[in-house]
Design a protein around this motif. Structure first.
Motif, PDB file in Angstrom:
ATOM      1  N   GLY A  70      25.798  21.681  14.633  1.00  0.00           N
ATOM      2  CA  GLY A  70      26.105  21.896  16.145  1.00  0.00           C
ATOM      3  C   GLY A  70      26.257  20.448  16.869  1.00  0.00           C
ATOM      4  O   GLY A  70      26.525  20.284  17.891  1.00  0.00           O
ATOM      5  N   PHE A  71      26.390  19.238  15.853  1.00  0.00           N
ATOM      6  CA  PHE A  71      26.618  18.178  16.399  1.00  0.00           C
ATOM      7  C   PHE A  71      28.182  18.021  16.679  1.00  0.00           C
ATOM      8  O   PHE A  71      28.830  18.213  15.814  1.00  0.00           O
ATOM      9  CB  PHE A  71      26.207  16.958  15.413  1.00  0.00           C
ATOM     10  N   GLU A  72      28.348  17.519  17.792  1.00  0.00           N
ATOM     11  CA  GLU A  72      29.789  17.474  18.378  1.00  0.00           C
ATOM     12  C   GLU A  72      30.237  16.061  18.312  1.00  0.00           C
ATOM     13  O   GLU A  72      31.254  15.852  17.563  1.00  0.00           O
ATOM     14  CB  GLU A  72      30.007  18.081  19.516  1.00  0.00           C
ATOM     15  N   THR A  73      29.533  15.258  19.065  1.00  0.00           N
ATOM     16  CA  THR A  73      29.849  14.004  18.859  1.00  0.00           C
ATOM     17  C   THR A  73      29.016  12.904  18.503  1.00  0.00           C
ATOM     18  O   THR A  73      27.590  13.508  18.573  1.00  0.00           O
ATOM     19  CB  THR A  73      30.271  13.397  20.303  1.00  0.00           C
ATOM     20  N   PRO A  74      29.078  11.926  17.467  1.00  0.00           N
ATOM     21  CA  PRO A  74      28.031  11.144  17.270  1.00  0.00           C
ATOM     22  C   PRO A  74      27.426  10.318  18.023  1.00  0.00           C
ATOM     23  O   PRO A  74      28.229  10.048  19.241  1.00  0.00           O
ATOM     24  CB  PRO A  74      28.908  10.136  16.187  1.00  0.00           C
ATOM     25  N   SER A  75      26.157  10.152  18.118  1.00  0.00           N
ATOM     26  CA  SER A  75      25.546   9.274  19.258  1.00  0.00           C
ATOM     27  C   SER A  75      25.731   7.921  18.884  1.00  0.00           C
ATOM     28  O   SER A  75      26.555   7.410  17.653  1.00  0.00           O
ATOM     29  CB  SER A  75      24.046   9.549  18.928  1.00  0.00           C
TER      30      SER A  75
ATOM     31  N   VAL B 279      24.230   5.121  18.037  1.00  0.00           N
ATOM     32  CA  VAL B 279      23.551   4.481  16.818  1.00  0.00           C
ATOM     33  C   VAL B 279      24.465   4.819  15.459  1.00  0.00           C
ATOM     34  O   VAL B 279      24.835   4.272  14.633  1.00  0.00           O
ATOM     35  CB  VAL B 279      22.092   4.641  16.661  1.00  0.00           C
ATOM     36  N   GLN B 280      24.768   6.349  15.540  1.00  0.00           N
ATOM     37  CA  GLN B 280      25.486   6.846  14.291  1.00  0.00           C
ATOM     38  C   GLN B 280      26.981   6.160  14.398  1.00  0.00           C
ATOM     39  O   GLN B 280      27.469   5.989  13.533  1.00  0.00           O
ATOM     40  CB  GLN B 280      25.616   8.256  14.682  1.00  0.00           C
ATOM     41  N   GLU B 281      27.527   6.071  15.554  1.00  0.00           N
ATOM     42  CA  GLU B 281      28.828   5.447  15.648  1.00  0.00           C
ATOM     43  C   GLU B 281      29.108   4.193  15.371  1.00  0.00           C
ATOM     44  O   GLU B 281      30.041   3.719  14.533  1.00  0.00           O
ATOM     45  CB  GLU B 281      29.167   5.618  17.215  1.00  0.00           C
TER      46      GLU B 281
ATOM     47  N   ALA C 116      17.156   1.156  17.928  1.00  0.00           N
ATOM     48  CA  ALA C 116      17.678   2.405  18.847  1.00  0.00           C
ATOM     49  C   ALA C 116      16.394   2.984  19.440  1.00  0.00           C
ATOM     50  O   ALA C 116      15.682   3.088  18.495  1.00  0.00           O
ATOM     51  CB  ALA C 116      18.825   2.924  18.364  1.00  0.00           C
ATOM     52  N   GLN C 117      16.438   3.528  20.401  1.00  0.00           N
ATOM     53  CA  GLN C 117      15.244   4.253  21.004  1.00  0.00           C
ATOM     54  C   GLN C 117      14.923   5.512  20.072  1.00  0.00           C
ATOM     55  O   GLN C 117      16.065   6.197  19.511  1.00  0.00           O
ATOM     56  CB  GLN C 117      15.738   4.652  22.416  1.00  0.00           C
ATOM     57  N   THR C 118      13.832   6.316  20.357  1.00  0.00           N
ATOM     58  CA  THR C 118      13.473   7.366  19.946  1.00  0.00           C
ATOM     59  C   THR C 118      14.296   8.332  20.439  1.00  0.00           C
ATOM     60  O   THR C 118      14.751   8.243  21.647  1.00  0.00           O
ATOM     61  CB  THR C 118      12.244   7.846  20.140  1.00  0.00           C
ATOM     62  N   GLY C 119      14.850   9.420  19.422  1.00  0.00           N
ATOM     63  CA  GLY C 119      15.649  10.463  20.119  1.00  0.00           C
ATOM     64  C   GLY C 119      17.204  10.139  20.015  1.00  0.00           C
ATOM     65  O   GLY C 119      17.991  10.963  20.657  1.00  0.00           O
ATOM     66  N   THR C 120      17.482   9.016  19.511  1.00  0.00           N
ATOM     67  CA  THR C 120      19.025   8.591  19.476  1.00  0.00           C
ATOM     68  C   THR C 120      19.696   9.107  18.322  1.00  0.00           C
ATOM     69  O   THR C 120      20.890   8.709  18.201  1.00  0.00           O
ATOM     70  CB  THR C 120      19.390   7.142  19.680  1.00  0.00           C
ATOM     71  N   GLY C 121      18.944   9.717  17.332  1.00  0.00           N
ATOM     72  CA  GLY C 121      19.672  10.374  16.124  1.00  0.00           C
ATOM     73  C   GLY C 121      19.725   9.057  15.063  1.00  0.00           C
ATOM     74  O   GLY C 121      20.614   9.032  14.252  1.00  0.00           O
ATOM     75  N   LYS C 122      18.781   8.657  14.745  1.00  0.00           N
ATOM     76  CA  LYS C 122      18.707   7.626  13.838  1.00  0.00           C
ATOM     77  C   LYS C 122      18.879   8.054  12.261  1.00  0.00           C
ATOM     78  O   LYS C 122      19.332   7.662  11.525  1.00  0.00           O
ATOM     79  CB  LYS C 122      17.494   6.321  14.047  1.00  0.00           C
TER      80      LYS C 122
ATOM     81  N   GLY D 237      13.048  13.831  27.024  1.00  0.00           N
ATOM     82  CA  GLY D 237      14.261  13.321  27.279  1.00  0.00           C
ATOM     83  C   GLY D 237      15.244  13.239  26.018  1.00  0.00           C
ATOM     84  O   GLY D 237      16.109  12.137  25.908  1.00  0.00           O
ATOM     85  N   ARG D 238      14.847  13.656  25.135  1.00  0.00           N
ATOM     86  CA  ARG D 238      15.416  13.699  23.830  1.00  0.00           C
ATOM     87  C   ARG D 238      16.912  14.418  23.666  1.00  0.00           C
ATOM     88  O   ARG D 238      17.196  15.655  24.585  1.00  0.00           O
ATOM     89  CB  ARG D 238      14.591  14.072  22.737  1.00  0.00           C
ATOM     90  N   ALA D 239      17.763  14.146  22.719  1.00  0.00           N
ATOM     91  CA  ALA D 239      19.010  15.150  22.446  1.00  0.00           C
ATOM     92  C   ALA D 239      19.515  15.529  23.909  1.00  0.00           C
ATOM     93  O   ALA D 239      19.751  16.445  24.019  1.00  0.00           O
ATOM     94  CB  ALA D 239      18.506  16.204  21.718  1.00  0.00           C
ATOM     95  N   GLY D 240      19.851  14.476  24.580  1.00  0.00           N
ATOM     96  CA  GLY D 240      20.569  14.849  25.770  1.00  0.00           C
ATOM     97  C   GLY D 240      20.094  15.458  26.926  1.00  0.00           C
ATOM     98  O   GLY D 240      20.692  15.808  27.903  1.00  0.00           O
TER      99      GLY D 240
HETATM  100  P1  ADP Z   1      15.503   9.257  16.084  1.00  0.00           P
HETATM  101  O1  ADP Z   1      15.110   8.991  14.678  1.00  0.00           O
HETATM  102  O2  ADP Z   1      16.317   8.210  16.759  1.00  0.00           O
HETATM  103  O3  ADP Z   1      14.117   9.251  17.000  1.00  0.00           O
HETATM  104  P2  ADP Z   1      16.475  11.881  15.285  1.00  0.00           P
HETATM  105  O4  ADP Z   1      17.162  11.247  14.461  1.00  0.00           O
HETATM  106  O5  ADP Z   1      14.925  12.287  15.106  1.00  0.00           O
HETATM  107  O6  ADP Z   1      16.090  10.637  16.444  1.00  0.00           O
HETATM  108  O7  ADP Z   1      17.133  12.772  16.203  1.00  0.00           O
HETATM  109  C1  ADP Z   1      16.744  13.504  17.542  1.00  0.00           C
HETATM  110  C2  ADP Z   1      17.429  14.794  17.623  1.00  0.00           C
HETATM  111  O8  ADP Z   1      18.842  14.742  18.075  1.00  0.00           O
HETATM  112  C3  ADP Z   1      17.249  15.562  16.266  1.00  0.00           C
HETATM  113  O9  ADP Z   1      16.913  16.816  16.642  1.00  0.00           O
HETATM  114  C4  ADP Z   1      18.778  15.529  15.723  1.00  0.00           C
HETATM  115  O10 ADP Z   1      18.851  16.968  14.985  1.00  0.00           O
HETATM  116  C5  ADP Z   1      19.592  15.495  17.183  1.00  0.00           C
HETATM  117  N1  ADP Z   1      20.872  14.915  16.986  1.00  0.00           N
HETATM  118  C6  ADP Z   1      20.938  13.640  16.206  1.00  0.00           C
HETATM  119  N2  ADP Z   1      22.263  13.439  16.186  1.00  0.00           N
HETATM  120  C7  ADP Z   1      22.979  14.311  16.928  1.00  0.00           C
HETATM  121  C8  ADP Z   1      24.170  14.339  17.522  1.00  0.00           C
HETATM  122  N3  ADP Z   1      25.120  13.689  17.046  1.00  0.00           N
HETATM  123  N4  ADP Z   1      24.465  15.334  18.240  1.00  0.00           N
HETATM  124  C9  ADP Z   1      23.400  16.355  18.832  1.00  0.00           C
HETATM  125  N5  ADP Z   1      22.325  16.209  18.340  1.00  0.00           N
HETATM  126  C10 ADP Z   1      22.124  15.094  17.395  1.00  0.00           C
END
Ligand code: ADP
Ligand code: MG
Length: 593
Positions: free
Chosen positions: A21-26, A28-30, A47-53, A334-337
C-alpha cells in the motif's frame, strides 16, 4: 511526484510495494534508493524516525543480492531485538515475490542453536543485534566474511547503547571491499567517528533539518508540582478517551510503578522495561500492537524502535536527561503521515529544559493547562454519548426486551437518556467533582507570544468552542486547524488549542472572533452534513476556576478501581473510525441530554 517505478526497482519489488500500500516513496527513499541501486557506494543517510528508512535500504539490498547463492551477502545491525524482528518482518514482505531469499533475525534472549540452524539453511540476509552477532561470530556459528553490504541501522542508538566495541569487532570480520550503509536519525559525534573510521568517502543524504523533530508532531508541556505528576497523567489520559500512547519514564522502577498504578486505577496499561523477561516483553508488545493496551509505560531503551504507526500521544512523564532522547521519544508518534502529540509533564524548575529542547528541535512547544475536573467530565460525557450512538445493537438483546421494558416502564426518553449516561458518567463526576487544579503557576513564560499566552486563560479573552467533527471524519489537529482557518478566513494564529477527539473536537479563538465563528457555522454543511459549533461549557485551560477550587484531591491508587473508568473499555480502532464517517449525522449537543 516520483513514483517507485522511477527509482529503478525491479517488477517483483514494485509488486510488493503496491501490496504494502505504499503509493509514493518517502523523501529518504527517493534519495537513497537510486544511489544504492546505481553502483557500489558507502552511504550515510540521516532521517527522522518514521520516515521509511527500512525500505530505503531494504529494497536496494534485496534487489542487489544474488538469490541463487546461499552465501550471506547482507548484514543489518540494529540496536534492539524488537527492531531486528521488525526489520526482518519488513524485508520478508518486500521480498515476497523473490524466490529463495532468506532473511534471518539474530538477537539475544532466544535460542542461539535455533538461530544457528536457520543460518545454516542459508541466509542471504542477516538482521542482528550487535551483542548476539558478536557472540555467534565468536562461536563460529555465522560467516560474514563474504558479505557485500553492511547496514548500520539506527546507528546513533546503537552507539548510545554502548555497542561501539561490538560493532568494531563485527566489522573486523567483514571484507574490506563491502559497501557500508549507515542510517541514523541524528548525527552525534560518535556516529561521525564510525563513518570516518569504517566508511570510504560515503555519499551523504539528509532528510529534513538535522536533529530536528518531525513536524507532524505537536509539542506540548504542562507545568505541575512535583508530586502531581501521576494525577496529571491520569487527567491527560481522561481527556483523551481514545488515547493510544507511549509514556516515558526515566527509570525502570518508575516505569513499573506508573504502569502498576494505572492498571490499579483501571486503565489498559502495561510496562515495558529491561527487568522484564523476554517473554513478558513480547506479551506486552503484542497486547500493545493489538491495542489491548492503550498506555504503554516504557523506558527509553525498551521503547526504542517500537514501530507502531498510530500512536496518538507520547507522554513524557519525566523529561530525559539527554535532549537527543526527547527526539527519539516524540518520534514514536506522528509517523507514516499521521499527526501526533508529544506531551511533557514538567515542574517549574525544569522549564528551562523545554527551552533547550525547543532550540534543538527547532519547534515551539505549546504551553497547556492540565484540564480541570469539569473539562474532563464534559469530554467524557460527549464521548459517552457518541459511543452510545455508534454502538452496534446486539440483536440477542431482543429476547430480553419485554422484561427490560417492564423494568423501565414509565421512564420517558429524556429521563432514560439521563440515566443511561449517568451510569458511567457519575464515576467521573464523583471522582473529579471536587478535584483540585493541578497547574503550577507558570512564571516567566508569559512574555513569550504566540499560542501559549493567548490560549492559556479564558479570562484573557479567549473563547473555547465545541465542534461536532473529529477523527472519525478524518481530522487531526493540523487538518482541523486548516479547515477552520480556511472556513473562517482567519489568520494562521487565530485558531489555537485545537484538540481533536474521536467524534468531536475543541478549539479556541479570541473573543472578538466569536461572532464570526458562530455565524459561519450556523446551518453550515459539509458533504450534506451539519457541522455544529458551540461555545464550550467549560472554557479550556481555564485553570483555577470556581468549580475546581475544592478540597485537595488525594490521589491514592488503591480503591481507585471503580473510580475514573472501567477496566477493559473497548476502543474502536482507527479503521473502524474511518468507515463510520459517511453514516454520521449532525446532532446538537442538547439532543443528547
Ligand atoms: P524509520 O526506520 O525511518 O523509523 P520505518 O522504516 O520503520 O521508519 O517506516 C515507518 C512506517 O512507514 C512503517 O510502518 C512503514 O511500513 C511505513 N512506510 C515506509 N515507507 C512508506 C511509503 N513510501 N509509503 C507509506 N508508508 C511507508
Ligand atoms: Mg528504522
Amino acid at each position: 511526484m516520483t513514483k517507485f517505478e522511477a527509482l529503478g526497482l525491479q517488477k517483483s519489488l514494485l509488486d510488493a510495494v503496491s501490496d504494502m500500500g505504499f503509493e509514493t516513496p518517502s523523501e529518504v527513499q527517493e534519495k537513497a534508493i537510486p544511489i544504492l541501486l546505481e553502483g557500489e557506494t558507502d552511504l550515510v543517510a540521516l532521517a527522522q524516525t518514521g520516515t521509511g528508512k527500512t525500505a530505503a535500504f531494504g529494497f536496494p539490498l534485496i534487489q542487489k543480492i544474488d538469490s541463487n547463492s546461499r552465501t550471506t551477502q547482507g548484514l543489518i545491525l540494529s540496536p534492539t531485538r524488537e527492531l531486528c524482528l521488525q526489520i526482518t518482518n519488513e524485508l520478508q514482505l518486500y521480498s515476497k515475490y523473490e524466490k529463495n531469499i532468506n532473511v534471518v533475525a539474530i538477537y539475544g534472549g532466544a535460542s542461539i542453536t535455533d538461530q544457528a540452524r536457520q543460518i545454516k539453511r542459508g541466509a542471504q540476509i542477516i538482521v542482528a543485534t550487535p551483542g548476539r552477532m558478536k557472540d555467534m561470530i565468536g562461536r563460529r556459528l555465522v560467516d560474514i566474511s563474504k558479505i557485500d553490504y553492511c547496514i548500520l541501522d539506527e546507528a546513533d542508538e546503537m552507539l548510545n547503547m554502548g555497542f561501539f566495541e561490538d560493532i568494531k569487532d563485527i566489522l573486523s570480520n567483514t571484507p574490506e571491499e563491502k559497501s557500508t550503509w549507515l542510517f541514523s536519525a541524528t548525527m552525534p559525534k560518535e556516529v561521525s567517528v564510525i563513518a570516518k573510521k569504517f566508511m570510504h568517502s560515503p555519499q551523504e543524504i539528509t532528510v529534513g533539518a538535522k536533529n530536528s523533530g518531525v513536524d507532524t508532531v505537536q509539542h506540548e508541556y504542562y507545568v505541575v508540582g512535583g508530586r502531581d505528576r501521576y494525577p496529571a497523567l491520569k487527567r491527560l489520559a481522561d481527556t483523551n478517551p481514545d488515547i493510544f500512547s507511549v509514556i516515558f519514564c526515566r527509570t525502570k522502577r518508575d516505569t513499573q510503578k506508573v504502569a502498576e498504578k494505572l492498571i490499579e486505577d483501571g486503565y489498559n496499561a502495561g510496562a515495558l522495561h529491561g527487568d522484564l523477561s523476554q517473554n513478558q516483553r513480547d506479551m506486552v508488545m503484542n497486547a500493545f500492537r493489538k491495542k489491548q493496551i492503550q498506555m504503554l509505560v516504557a523506558t527509553d531503551v525498551a521503547a526504542r524502535g517500537i514501530d507502531v504507526d498510530d500512536i496518538t500521544h507520547v507522554i513524557n512523564y519525566q523529561l530525559p536527561d539527554e535532549i537527543e532522547t526527547y527526539t527519539h521519544r516524540s518520534g514514536r508518534t506522528g509517523r507514516a503521515g499521521k499527526s501526533g502529540i508529544s506531551m511533557v509533564i514538567v515542574t517549574r524548575s525544569e522549564l528551562r529544559k523545554i527551552k533547550s529542547i525547543e532550540n534543538k528541535i527547532k519547534q515551539q512547544f505549546v504551553a497547556k493547562k492540565i484540564p480541570t475536573g469539569m473539562e474532563i467530565c464534559e469530554i467524557q460525557l460527549y464521548h459517552l454519548a457518541n459511543k452510545i450512538k455508534d454502538t452496534k445493537i446486539n440483536e440477542d438483546v431482543e429476547n430480553y426486551l419485554p422484561a427490560i421494558n417492564d423494568v423501565l416502564q414509565g421512564i420517558d426518553r429524556e429521563e432514560l437518556i439521563k440515566k443511561i449516561v449517568s451510569v458511567e458518567f457519575t464515576r467521573f463526576f464523583n471522582y473529579y467533582n471536587k478535584a483540585q487544579d493541578l497547574n503550577s503557576v507558570d512564571i516567566g513564560r508569559g512574555e513569550r507570544g504566540g499560542e501559549r499566552s493567548r490560549g492559556e486563560n479564558s479570562s484573557d479573552g479567549s473563547v473555547r468552542y465545541f465542534i461536532n467533527v473529529g477523527e472519525k471524519d478524518g481530522y487531526d489537529w493540523m487538518s482541523l486547524k486548516d479547515f477552520l482557518k480556511d472556513t473562517l478566513d482567519l489568520g494562521r494564529d487565530a485558531i489555537y488549542k485545537v484538540d481533536v477527539k474521536e467524534s468531536f473536537s475543541f478549539f479556541n479563538t479570541e473573543a472578538s472572533d466569536t461572532e464570526k465563528v458562530l455565524s459561519t457555522f450556523t446551518e453550515f454543511k459539509v458533504d450534506g452534513r451539519f457541522v455544529n459549533v458551540e461555545v464550550s461549557k467549560t472554557p479550556g485551560g481555564s485553570g483555577g476556576g470556581g468549580a475546581n477550587r475544592g478540597r485537595r484531591f488525594k490521589d491514592k491508587g488503591r480503591g481507585g478501581k471503580d473510580r475514573g473508568r472501567s477496566k477493559g473499555r473497548d476502543r474502536s480502532t482507527s479503521k473502524d473510525n474511518a468507515s463510520h464517517s459517511g453514516k454520521r449525522r449532525s446532532k446538537k449537543r442538547s439532543d443528547f441530554f
